[in-house]
Design a protein around this motif. Sequence first.
Motif, mmCIF file in Angstrom:
data_model
loop_
_atom_site.group_PDB
_atom_site.id
_atom_site.type_symbol
_atom_site.label_atom_id
_atom_site.label_comp_id
_atom_site.label_asym_id
_atom_site.label_seq_id
_atom_site.Cartn_x
_atom_site.Cartn_y
_atom_site.Cartn_z
ATOM 1 N N ILE A 1 62.396 -74.586 -7.977
ATOM 2 C CA ILE A 1 61.729 -75.463 -7.009
ATOM 3 C C ILE A 1 62.390 -75.344 -5.633
ATOM 4 C CG2 ILE A 1 61.177 -77.882 -6.463
ATOM 5 C CD1 ILE A 1 61.090 -78.411 -9.471
ATOM 6 N N ALA A 2 63.669 -74.932 -5.609
ATOM 7 C CA ALA A 2 64.380 -74.775 -4.337
ATOM 8 C C ALA A 2 63.676 -73.799 -3.408
ATOM 9 C CB ALA A 2 65.819 -74.321 -4.599
ATOM 10 N N SER A 3 62.960 -72.818 -3.964
ATOM 11 C CA SER A 3 62.282 -71.819 -3.130
ATOM 12 C C SER A 3 61.180 -72.436 -2.273
ATOM 13 C CB SER A 3 61.705 -70.705 -4.004
ATOM 14 O OG SER A 3 60.745 -71.233 -4.916
ATOM 15 N N LEU A 4 60.655 -73.585 -2.686
ATOM 16 C CA LEU A 4 59.584 -74.221 -1.914
ATOM 17 C C LEU A 4 60.063 -74.653 -0.533
ATOM 18 C CD1 LEU A 4 57.970 -76.435 -4.720
ATOM 19 C CD2 LEU A 4 57.103 -74.272 -3.801
ATOM 20 N N SER A 5 61.323 -75.056 -0.428
ATOM 21 C CA SER A 5 61.848 -75.506 0.864
ATOM 22 C C SER A 5 61.801 -74.380 1.896
ATOM 23 C CB SER A 5 63.283 -76.023 0.714
ATOM 24 O OG SER A 5 63.305 -77.218 -0.022
ATOM 25 N N TRP A 6 62.028 -73.152 1.437
ATOM 26 C CA TRP A 6 61.993 -72.033 2.376
ATOM 27 C C TRP A 6 60.578 -71.834 2.926
ATOM 28 C CZ3 TRP A 6 64.788 -69.767 5.629
ATOM 29 C CH2 TRP A 6 64.444 -68.529 6.176
ATOM 30 N N ILE A 7 59.561 -72.125 2.128
ATOM 31 C CA ILE A 7 58.171 -72.039 2.616
ATOM 32 C C ILE A 7 57.965 -73.006 3.780
ATOM 33 C CG2 ILE A 7 55.751 -72.438 2.013
ATOM 34 C CD1 ILE A 7 56.444 -71.585 -0.849
ATOM 35 N N SER A 8 58.493 -74.228 3.639
ATOM 36 C CA SER A 8 58.377 -75.209 4.725
ATOM 37 C C SER A 8 59.137 -74.757 5.963
ATOM 38 C CB SER A 8 58.912 -76.574 4.262
ATOM 39 O OG SER A 8 58.083 -77.123 3.259
ATOM 40 N N VAL A 9 60.309 -74.156 5.770
ATOM 41 C CA VAL A 9 61.095 -73.664 6.905
ATOM 42 C C VAL A 9 60.354 -72.534 7.623
ATOM 43 C CG1 VAL A 9 63.238 -72.492 7.566
ATOM 44 C CG2 VAL A 9 63.299 -74.364 5.927
ATOM 45 N N VAL A 10 59.733 -71.652 6.869
ATOM 46 C CA VAL A 10 58.956 -70.558 7.462
ATOM 47 C C VAL A 10 57.804 -71.123 8.287
ATOM 48 C CG1 VAL A 10 57.411 -68.625 6.942
ATOM 49 C CG2 VAL A 10 59.585 -68.847 5.728
ATOM 50 N N ARG A 11 57.134 -72.142 7.783
ATOM 51 C CA ARG A 11 56.044 -72.776 8.531
ATOM 52 C C ARG A 11 56.596 -73.452 9.800
ATOM 53 N NH1 ARG A 11 51.330 -74.250 6.835
ATOM 54 N NH2 ARG A 11 51.600 -76.433 7.474
ATOM 55 N N PHE A 12 57.770 -74.067 9.702
ATOM 56 C CA PHE A 12 58.405 -74.681 10.859
ATOM 57 C C PHE A 12 58.729 -73.635 11.920
ATOM 58 C CE2 PHE A 12 62.237 -75.920 13.175
ATOM 59 C CZ PHE A 12 61.878 -77.153 13.677
ATOM 60 N N LYS A 13 59.271 -72.498 11.497
ATOM 61 C CA LYS A 13 59.616 -71.415 12.436
ATOM 62 C C LYS A 13 58.361 -70.832 13.086
ATOM 63 C CE LYS A 13 62.347 -68.311 10.796
ATOM 64 N NZ LYS A 13 62.870 -67.339 9.796
ATOM 65 N N ALA A 14 57.238 -70.863 12.343
ATOM 66 C CA ALA A 14 55.981 -70.325 12.892
ATOM 67 C C ALA A 14 55.327 -71.292 13.870
ATOM 68 C CB ALA A 14 55.024 -70.005 11.748
ATOM 69 N N GLY A 15 55.920 -72.470 14.050
ATOM 70 C CA GLY A 15 55.396 -73.431 15.021
ATOM 71 C C GLY A 15 54.281 -74.304 14.503
ATOM 72 N N LYS A 16 54.119 -74.397 13.173
ATOM 73 C CA LYS A 16 53.082 -75.268 12.612
ATOM 74 C C LYS A 16 53.409 -76.722 12.936
ATOM 75 C CE LYS A 16 51.044 -71.843 10.432
ATOM 76 N NZ LYS A 16 49.674 -71.374 10.794
ATOM 77 N N GLN A 17 52.416 -77.464 13.404
ATOM 78 C CA GLN A 17 52.610 -78.870 13.712
ATOM 79 C C GLN A 17 51.275 -79.580 13.750
ATOM 80 O OE1 GLN A 17 54.399 -79.175 17.578
ATOM 81 N NE2 GLN A 17 52.956 -77.781 18.529
ATOM 82 N N ASP A 18 51.345 -80.941 13.687
ATOM 83 C CA ASP A 18 50.105 -81.726 13.707
ATOM 84 C C ASP A 18 49.467 -81.661 15.091
ATOM 85 O OD1 ASP A 18 50.128 -82.781 11.047
ATOM 86 O OD2 ASP A 18 51.886 -83.947 11.630
#
Length: 223
Positions: free
Chosen positions: A206-223
């Motif tokens: 399940i720890a691998s899921l956090s990296w998905i969120s970090v990748v989205r954060f680095k890509a500039g995803k936001q509301d």
Amino acid sequence: MIQAIFYKEWIKTRWYLLLATLFMIGITGYSMLRVSRVIAMQGIDHLWVVMVQKDAIFVDLLQYVPLLTGILLAAVQFFPEMQRKCLKLTLHLPYSQKKMILAILAFGLLALAACFATGFIIMGIYLPQHFTGELVRHILLSAVPWFLAGGAGYLFVAWICLEPTWKRRVLNLIIAALICRIYFLAPAPEAYNSFLPVLTLYTLLIASLSWISVVRFKAGKQD
């Protein structure tokens, strides 16, 4: 660098970890006192009969404590990081970003393991005074999935907190709630015995899921 990361996380979470450990000691100690009370009132023979005939393990109060402990630790560790927008600064440190996130999660899991170990130590010291080795093993193995749920809850909330958009956070929360239910599906003691190695591996993945969120954060995803 890993030592510096661990120290930073310790500074953030030390007071919560102290309270969580004291609570774990308290709730486990109270469960053992309940056993002592039953023995004093009805005798050890009655206790053994109840265990054998009704599959009682006498530590049911602990069932959701590890899950709650893990959830709150992740909230303490990651929510302020996202609120103050410190994650971007952390990711710009001269160190592998993936290793950094894994180190942060490893700190949380190790801290939880230390906290949970206090409960097992108390049970491991007290229970053999009144039960055979087989019955002690029966109680402890029955409790293992609850403690694994604590690790899963921690990793899921870390995933949710690191996610940069609220819509995806809600979706992640629903997924996490459904998956965490797996740890409590079988009420019978030792029902998960043959599945424990797989459940442990599944929890760590399940720890691998956090990296998905970090990748989205680095890509500039936001509301």
